[in-house]
Structure formats: C-alpha cells, structure tokens
Design a protein around this motif. Structure first.
Motif, PDB file in Angstrom:
ATOM      1  N   ARG A 187       0.902  -1.333  -0.019  1.00 20.24           N
ATOM      2  CA  ARG A 187      -0.043   0.139   0.111  1.00 20.24           C
ATOM      3  C   ARG A 187       0.826   1.276   0.186  1.00 20.24           C
ATOM      4  O   ARG A 187       1.906   1.234   0.562  1.00 20.24           O
ATOM      5  CB  ARG A 187      -0.906  -0.012   1.176  1.00 20.24           C
ATOM      6  N   GLY A 188       0.606   2.170  -0.688  1.00 21.81           N
ATOM      7  CA  GLY A 188       1.224   3.439  -0.881  1.00 21.81           C
ATOM      8  C   GLY A 188       0.557   4.620   0.125  1.00 21.81           C
ATOM      9  O   GLY A 188       0.389   4.218   1.311  1.00 21.81           O
ATOM     10  N   SER A 189      -0.152   5.617  -0.589  1.00 24.21           N
ATOM     11  CA  SER A 189      -0.919   6.623   0.152  1.00 24.21           C
ATOM     12  C   SER A 189      -2.343   6.155   0.487  1.00 24.21           C
ATOM     13  O   SER A 189      -3.084   6.761   1.234  1.00 24.21           O
ATOM     14  CB  SER A 189      -0.942   7.915  -0.778  1.00 24.21           C
ATOM     15  N   GLY A 190      -2.784   4.913  -0.043  1.00 26.14           N
ATOM     16  CA  GLY A 190      -4.230   4.521   0.218  1.00 26.14           C
ATOM     17  C   GLY A 190      -5.127   5.357  -0.316  1.00 26.14           C
ATOM     18  O   GLY A 190      -5.984   5.879   0.266  1.00 26.14           O
ATOM     19  N   SER A 235       4.637   4.134   2.605  1.00 24.84           N
ATOM     20  CA  SER A 235       4.461   5.603   2.514  1.00 24.84           C
ATOM     21  C   SER A 235       5.764   6.425   3.205  1.00 24.84           C
ATOM     22  O   SER A 235       5.984   7.393   2.844  1.00 24.84           O
ATOM     23  CB  SER A 235       3.197   6.130   3.457  1.00 24.84           C
TER      24      SER A 235
END
Lengths: 543, 510
Positions: free
Chosen positions: B95-98, B117
């Motif tokens: 997951r990155g910034s979601g 992140s």
C-alpha cells in the motif's frame, strides 16, 4: 537490454544514519533548504545497500553521494513508544469511548470520503507517514470509537499528537470540519481518560499557569533574574538541563527574552478623525512576554483612526485550555471575556494573536448549550477581527514610511487555516514602501508550536520547528514576520538552538515602525535583540 | 518505556472491558514476532486500534482489517517482510498513500499490509537524460516539483497527484487528464526494482528507452501488486512545453460538448487534455472550490493545448472555431497560470467535492469509444432515472474515459445496494458499447467480478499463467483482479480438458 537479475539483499542492512536505530537525537542541522533532502517535504531514508549491475549502463543516482537522514523520531510516534518522554502508559481501555456530552458528530465524520487529500499537509503524517497520525486516520479512530472501540492508550496518543493546526481543513475538498471533530474529541479524553500522574502534573502546571496573566507576570521577575544570571548556560554546560523532565526543558528553552513592560493605557484616543471604537484583547502570553506587540497594536489602531479600549480586567480568552480539551476552564474564560468586552462598549474586538482570534470566533459554537450565553457569544464572535483583517477591512489611512528590507511572512496556522486569513497581512506588508515579501517553502506546514504542543510533545515539535526554521532561513530575508506569539517563540528559539539568529517581529510591529518612521536598522536591531527575542544559547539542551 | 505493539492493553477499564487481542491466529502471531526482529518493533503494528485505520484505501466501502501492518523504511524492510510472509505462507498487500479507488490496497484478513509511505526518497533529477529515480512512497507531484527547475515534468497526473504515490500509480497504471497526449504510467516508467513474492530482488527494464525481449516491465505495471512490490522506479521526464493554453467552454447540451471532442480529434489536433463535466459535477465543484464555471452550463469542456507556441496558437484558434460551430455559449481563455489553475481546480477536486452534494457516492471508471459518448450518456441517464438515482459525470473525454459518480444516501434503506448495482450496470454498458471496465483506477477488489464480463475464461486463465510465473503460491495481493481466487495449477471449474495455451505447447501449469 532487459534483464532480470538476482538482487543484492544479502549485502547488509545498516540502519541509515540519523534513523532511530542509529541515534536517538536530532539529525544534523541543515543550513538551508538547498541542503534539505531532495525528497523535500518529508524526511527520507537512504537506500541501504548497493545496486546490482543489472541496470543498463548508468550508475544509479542513489550511489552518487546521496546522504539523507531520517528525521529523528521517525517511528518514535508509532507503536508502543510513548512520546511523552518516557511517561508510563496507563493501560486503560475506556468503554464506551465517548459520553453523551457532545461526542464527535457522526454526520461530520460521515463527510469524510477517505480520499486522503489531507495527508500531505498534516505535519504528523509528513513526519511519520502513518495512517493513524493523519487527519483521515484520526477521523477513522473517532469512527471506531463511536462504533464501540475503547478509548485506549494508543487512541489517546494519536489524538494527542494532532497539533490542531487545521491545515487539513484547508486541504479538504469535501469540506470536512475536522476542527469541530477534534475539538469535540479532546474534552472527551480529558473527562474520561485518566492520564498518568506525571502527565497530569505537567498538564495541570501548564493550564494553571499560562492562561493567567497575573501568575505569568509574577513569574517575570524570577525569570528575568534567571535570564540575567548565567544559570541557564551553566545548567546546559553541566548537562543538568537535559536531566530536567521534557516539558520543563521545553518551557525553559521557549521562554523569550523579557524586557521592561510598556504599559498600554486603558483608553487611547484616535489620531485625527475617529472611525471606530475598538477593544483590544491583550492576551495572556502575548501580553506578558510580548508587551511590545500590544503597544504597537494600540499605536497602529489609533493612527488608523480608532479609539482603543484595553480593558484592565481581562484574562485568557480560553484558547489555550480550549485547544487542550479543558472545556470547563475554557468556557469560564470565554464568559468572562464576553462580559468584559460587553461592558467596554466597543464596535469591534481586535485580536493580535492568531490562536485567540480563532477561538473567539468559535464562541457561539462553544456556548451553544447555554441559552443565557449563546446569543451574547455569537455577538462577540461577530465583532471579532484579527488586526490585519480589521485594518484591511477599514482601509488603511495612516501614512507609511519606507522600510527597505526583505520579509519572510510566516502564516500562523490559526490565522491561515483556522480563520482563512492569508492575503490581508501580506497586503499590509506589501503596502509599506520598500518591503519585499519572500515566499517560505512548505508554507502550509505548522512550525510545531501549536499552543501548548511544543511543551507537551516536544520531540515532533522540535523536528517541525527545525524544518520551518530552515525554510525561513533559506528565504534569505532580513526579517521574519508572524502573527502569533507561539510561532514567534518556536521559530526564534529553534534558530537560536541552531546557532542562527534572525530578527523576528509581529506584523503589527512592522506597520507601527513604518507609520512612525522608525529607521529600518532600528526595527531590525530591536527585532533581533529586543524583548520577545530568543536567548542566544547555541549550546543546547538537546546537544 | 515502550509498550510493545501486540502486547495488548488488557487492563483496568472504567467499564471493565478488556481490549480484544488483535492478532487473529497463531500463524500471524508468530510471523509478527519474526517481523519485529527483522524490521524493528516500532515498525510492526498489531494493535487493533492502529491496524483498523488501514482497513480501507480510497474506496471506503470495502473494509478488511489486516492482522499486521508493517511500516517499511528501506528496501531491506520490504525484502525481509516479503520473505517472512513467503516462508509463513501468509499473504501480503502493498500500500502507498491509500488513495486508490478500486480497493487495490484492500488488506487480506489474516495477512500483512506492507505500507510503503515512508519510502520517499527522490534521487537528484538526471536532467540530461530526463530521468529520475524514486522510491515507491514518493508522491506523484513531488516528481514534477523536483523536475521543474530543469524545465522538466512528470506527465501522468491523476487528480489525486498531490497525495497519491508513484508505487500506487505503477500498481494501477494510473492515468490522468493529460494521458490523452502523453499516455499512462506505463509509458513513463523506464525501470523498476521489484521484490518478487519470494523475496528475491530483480530489475525490470532499465534506464534505456527501449529493451528487447518480453516486456516484463509492461506486465508488471498495472498488475495491482499481484506480481511483486516495487522498491525503486526510474521515471521518464518530459520537457515542459513551450506554450500551454487552456480554455473553458460551456454548452447547453451534452451532445454538443461530446461532438466538439470528436471534431477536434478529427481535425488532426491532439490536445494535451480534453475534460468534460456535466451539470451535477459542476455544481459540486462550485460548492467546493468556487471555480466560477459558466453559469447554467449543462456540460463544460476544459481543453488544454500544449507544445511549440506557434502550433498551439494556430490550433487554439481552430479549436475555438470548432467549439463555436458546436454551439458553445461561452468560451473562456485562461489569461495566466492562476486562471488556468482555477479551471483545473474545479476539475481535479470534483470527486471529493461530490461529497458536498450527496451523502455518499460511488466513483466509477470505465472506457467507451469516444464517438459513443452522447448515446452512452443518454442511456446512463435512463438507467439512473429508473432507479431514482442521480449520476454526476466527470470524464477524460478525449480518450473516452468516463468517471460516473453514482450519488446515493446510505441512510436510505437499500439505496447503497441500488447504487452499487447501477454502478455495475454502467460498466456493463461500457463493455457492450465496445469499451472496457476500467480506464485508470484498476480492477482491485471492486471490479474483479466484472473481469468475466470483459474477458473469456481462456483470457483469464492466460493471465493467471503470467501471475503464477511470478507468484506461484498466490500470496501477493490475493483476491484482486481475478473474479475467482485460484491457486496456481488449480483447474477452473468451467473448463474441461487441457488449457488451450498448454495444448498449443505455449505454456505449462505452474
């Protein structure tokens, strides 16, 4: 050519310098933004190992001397580590989390569509990159709590770590009123969650001292004596300073230089034709540590054609305890402030501290439950203006004399985000012949002062302060201008700790100097060494 | 002191309730311990309160609580986490910034959510070669910000560019308003360092513009985290065009607006962007950012041309003429950057802004042939009326990428379900009109069932073969993209006999 090659993950994983594993302290101070990591608004990690030779031809940029430090404290805020300087966890789980007295409004929570646009402007998300320390995450925590999750240590910690800067309110495209949500949550915590004894002690100390101008004034004498003696330097040199509990250490380091108090008369007549009768909120911290600012405010208002009433018997407006969740104390202060200015019979109440201004404008909401106060509260809120907002609204008339200098204007969060006042102070400064404004990078990011935050959460506050100080320095401006005593102390003391000095002044002091024709050198000199400036003590308590 | 995450705070409470133990199984509890030793206690979350904030990404109506959240700060943390997951047979989701809108970063229950992140280093811009290497957690807009002093920019610009991460962009093959001219993320990534689902680090692509052999990088981009986790990406930068001109055009009918788009392309003009918004979307944007769009417009187009000044000026006049011929009632030309920014602000904030005119909404993402715009919109309106719902439309009109926003009130019993159905029907309408079920948001959790509408079982099986080549154990973001989660080698129920690819001697079951 395209290749798949095995990686080099066996080449070790030394923690990058400055990471929590490597050093518990703050990373090296950077001189300018040019020295900040290329990954700018955030701290960053250096890739730990070498690249394999798989990549076509060129060297990987990461190999070319990139040396980036992780901001100290990354991770410190995450899992178990209590940020309140080793104060023990209380191991509670209050259930239900909220009582019926104004819990966070589910309808306001429902406005959040989880888009994440708030993340990049949230100071704690910028520092730590974790969901529960972002506005979206904190709203999610409130939702969890309303759905039955207990108010436990970690939930409280993530709410406590919110600076309340309201940058997310500016950033939110859905119009989520995070300000209302967090302000509803904090009193629930103060009422229902039992803080550890040590933490309770510090909080009581702060909230029984700062909002009381008389107690603060009583402290001025001893504090001046302390500053005049070389006790502070001695404590620092001997390392005893670092043995003080964090909040005390933070308070010690934040205390600005005190000068003689310039008394503000109760009534000052307008110069020339009277255009309005205004009341001045003298403030608690502003009035005690920055009396120059009040004096300048009165002079500017009078020069712009106002009779200025500064009621003697005024106290804290309630901002400090209110933003800390001490609802009862805040409402008491609010009522007293309302009475005071009702009796003063003024057209407007002018405020020169951003945090106080935004609080007074919320009076109507705060006292909505009390029929005998609600309307009066709303009436005062409607009359209240920030000094810059007020002068722009009235239209300045007093002649401005030139001040040839460059100015870095720092937005105070409670002015820019909470009150939406960004253009007015800039307009007033640009209206002075010779003043050139410089843009500060990451202007929307809080400096870490945030009311009592830098006393209660000194570590993140310090990181944010250093970020802001570096950005301010990088402008190369002659003078930093701000509109809030908290921001002033925070940036000035951070600069001093970094071994840098820069003149700092309130917007209204610059206007005052211009109207009175004070030479620019005198203004800058006083802004560098006069009352309110940081004590130069480069060898620091954290060094 | 440290309260180790996972040691639950079962203690005294005012109501006498203890906190529930968040770790769901022995398997994940043991994995959490190993992860703590490998990446550090403070980077492994199992506290229920904390992990619950990671239940959903930008698509908030799908929620799964992960057992463990790992906050990686280096490639080594990613490698360690993935390898430990592989050893334990525990699924992981990156997951990155979601901010994804298809639930691509929806956690696996009883699995690990690998948060990237904090991996946010940008290396210095290589201006001569117009490249930059970044970590996956870097925010899209930071790339352009760092490139700007060199007169360079990163072309893909999703509306969430100020918050979405490059890693997420790569996973979903993100587009943006300007991909009509410049292409999607896949056209702007030169190389990727990828941690495969067994923990091995490989490099796909490189720094040269083209590579011989199979385009594995191309396969990786848009694979939604099912083939591995990118830990470093080398991006192509474009020259900032000499001139940019933007106009805002108001129409009294959708047909005229859509016709303008087709006429512009037919005239041989390739605008940088052609965006369309309908009346409801305009209303929302006005409420949110006061963008001052033409009053009374049923549809507006934001048309941007960029390139050499002479060309832009000539074509801009041509576009104005085309718009006039299609009954545009107001044409505004941005005089400066501030005016252009305001025109775009309305468009870019439209999704979230819809929150102001409706309690809830679904963002849909589909593609249709550009020429079918008027009839698809008419049909969509009919379908919405039938259900008594409203649909706001925002789309990249130039390439037929629709973003219908289905508005509903979740307080009304059954309306969420109706809205979900309508959103699904709209996608099928896209497919039957000759388009596709996603333009740029990805399939994720939300649209995986729709994959069967777009592809035959044989198509899907072929894709599975590719997935299994990277992830034979199916632990990388399982349950996404494909309609039925299937283990590698497992025969799907609908098919009898040998897989056609296998029969043809082209592949084997892994």
């Amino acid at each position: 050519m395209t290749e798949i090659t095995p990686g080099s993950h066996d080449q070790g994983d030394a923690p990058p310098p400055g990471s929590p594993g490597a050093s518990p302290n703050v990373g090296p101070v950077r001189d300018s933004v040019a020295d900040l990591p290329a990954g700018a608004p955030t701290g960053a990690v250096r890739a730990a190992d070498e690249a394999p030779s798989a990549v076509v031809g060129a060297r990987r940029p990461l190999d070319i001397g990139q040396d980036i430090d992780l901001p100290a404290g990354t991770g410190a805020a995450t899992v178990g580590t209590s940020t309140l300087l080793g104060l023990p966890s209380t191991r509670q789980a209050v259930q239900p989390a909220f009582d019926d007295h104004h819990p966070p409004d589910p309808a306001l929570i429902g406005d959040c569509v989880h888009c994440g646009f708030c993340l990049p402007t949230c100071p704690t998300y910028v520092l730590w990159g974790e969901e529960m320390d972002s506005p979206r995450g904190r709203i999610y925590l409130m939702k969890e709590a309303l759905e039955g999750e207990p108010l436990d240590d970690s939930m409280v910690r993530h709410f406590d770590q919110c600076l309340g800067c309201m940058a997310c309110v500016t950033a939110c495209p859905s119009g989520v009123q995070y300000d209302k949500l967090i302000e509803a949550t904090r009193p629930q915590i103060e009422r229902r969650y039992q803080r550890s004894r040590a933490e309770k002690f510090y909080r009581d100390l702060i909230y029984n001292l700062f909002p009381y101008p008389r107690r603060l004034r009583a402290l001025r004498g001893p504090l001046r004596a302390y500053q005049a003696s070389r006790l502070g330097s001695l404590l620092t040199r001997t390392g005893l300073m670092s043995k003080l509990p964090g909040p005390l250490m933070a308070m010690e380091s934040l205390a600005p230089k005190l000068g003689p108090v310039e008394r503000v008369p109760e009534r000052t007549p307008a110069a020339g034709q009277r255009r309005a009768v205004v009341g001045l909120l003298a403030g608690c911290v502003q009035g005690t540590f920055f009396p120059d600012v009040n004096a300048a405010t009165v002079r500017v208002l009078a020069a712009e054609g106002c009779d200025v009433i500064t009621p003697r018997r005024q106290g804290c407006c309630g901002a400090l305890p209110g933003h800390g969740g001490r609802e009862e104390q805040a409402l008491d202060f609010a009522k007293r402030t309302i009475e005071t200015f009702e009796q003063a019979g003024v057209d407007y109440v002018v405020v020169n501290a951003a945090g106080c201004g935004s609080n007074i404008k919320e009076y109507g909401h705060q006292l909505r439950d009390e029929p005998e106060w609600a309307e009066r509260a709303e009436a005062l809120a409607r009359k209240s203006r920030d000094i810059s907002e007020f002068i722009v609204e009235m239209g300045p008339v007093a002649e401005r004399h030139p001040l040839p200098m460059t100015v870095a204007y720092q937005d105070a969060c409670h002015l820019a985000h909470a009150q939406g006042i960004r253009e007015e102070p800039r307009k007033l400064l640009r209206g002075i012949p010779g003043v050139e404004l410089k843009q500060i990078a990451e202007a929307e990011l809080c400096c870490g002062s945030a009311g009592t935050y830098n006393m209660l959460q000194p570590e993140p506050a310090r990181e944010l302060g250093e970020r802001k100080a570096a950005a301010v320095l990088a402008t190369g401006a002659d003078l930093m201008v701000t509109a809030n005593p908290g921001c002033w102390m925070q940036v000035a003391t951070t600069l001093a700790r970094m071994g840098k000095r820069m003149p700092v002044a309130h917007t209204v002091q610059v206007l005052d100097a211009s109207i009175r024709g004070v030479p620019v050198e005198d203004l800058l000199e006083r802004a560098l060494t006069g009352p309110g400036t940081a004590l130069a003590r480069a060898a620091t308590s954290d060094g | 002191m440290t309260t180790t995450a996972g040691t639950t705070t079962a203690g005294t409470t005012t109501a006498g309730t203890a906190v529930a133990e968040p770790v769901r199984s022995d398997r994940t509890a043991a994995l959490a311990d190993r992860l703590r030793r490998a990446v550090g206690t403070e980077r492994v979350l199992t506290d229920r309160t904390q992990v619950r904030t990671y239940e959903c990404d930008g698509l908030a109506n799908f929620k799964v609580t992960p057992a463990i959240v790992v906050l990686a700060e280096s490639r080594q943390h990613v490698v360690d986490t993935v390898r430990l997951c592989a050893e334990a047979g525990v699924p992981f989701v990156a997951r990155g910034s979601g901010t994804g809108l298809s639930g691509g970063a929806l956690p696996s229950a009883d699995g690990v959510l690998l948060v990237l992140s904090r991996l946010r280093t940008l290396s210095p811009v290589d201006a001569d070669n117009r490249q930059v290497t970044v970590e996956p957690g870097v925010i899209n807009l930071w790339v352009t910000r760092d490139a700007a002093p060199h007169d360079l920019a990163y072309a893909p610009d999703p509306s969430s560019q100020l918050v979405c991460s490059i890693g997420g962009n790569v996973a979903e093959n993100a587009g943006g308003a300007h991909c009509l001219k410049y292409g999607f993320t896949v056209n702007h990534v030169l190389g990727a360092e990828v941690v495969l689902p067994d923990g091995e680090v490989v490099h796909l692509g490189g720094r040269a513009p083209e590579h011989p052999g199979y385009d594995l990088l191309g396969a990786f981009i848009g694979s939604e985290g099912t083939l591995g986790v990118a830990t470093e990406l080398t991006l192509r930068l474009i020259r900032v065009p000499e001139a940019v001109q933007t106009m805002l055009v108001g129409y009294s009918s959708v047909e005229d607006a859509a016709g303008t788009v087709s006429d512009i392309i037919a005239a041989g003009i390739l605008p940088a962007a052609v965006e369309m918004m309908d009346a409801l979307a305009i209303e929302a944007a006005e409420a949110a950012v006061s963008c001052g769009y033409p009053e009374g417009a049923v549809a507006v187009l934001v048309i941007e041309l960029d390139g050499p000044r002479v060309e832009v000026e000539a074509q801009f006049a041509q576009v104005e003429e085309i718009a006039r011929a299609r009954n545009a009632f107001e044409t505004r030309i941005a005089a400066d950057d501030a005016e252009r920014a305001l025109m775009w602000k309305g468009r870019k904030s439209a999704f979230a802004a819809v929150g102001r005119i409706s309690p809830s909404y679904f963002v849909q993402d589909g593609v249709i042939p550009r020429t079918k715009l008027p009839e698809v919109l008419t049909e969509m309106k009919r379908m919405a009326d039938e259900k008594g719902l409203r649909v706001a439309n925002v789309f990249h009109a130039g390439d037929g990428n629709l973003h219908p926003l289905v508005l509903f009130d979740d307080a009304v019993e059954g309306q969420a379900h109706e809205a979900e159905e309508l959103a699904g029907d709209i996608l099928e309408l896209c497919v039957t009109s000759g388009g596709s079920i996603t333009g740029e948001h990805g399939v994720g959790s939300e649209k995986r069932m729709k994959m069967a509408k777009q592809f035959t079982p044989e198509d899907l099986d072929t894709m599975q073969l590719l997935r299994c080549a990277f992830d034979p154990d199916g632990i990388a973001n399982p349950g996404k993209v494909f309609p039925t989660p299937r283990l590698c080698g497992e025969r799907p129920g609908v098919r009898k006999g040998e897989h056609p690819v296998q029969a043809a001697g082209l592949g084997e079951v892994f």
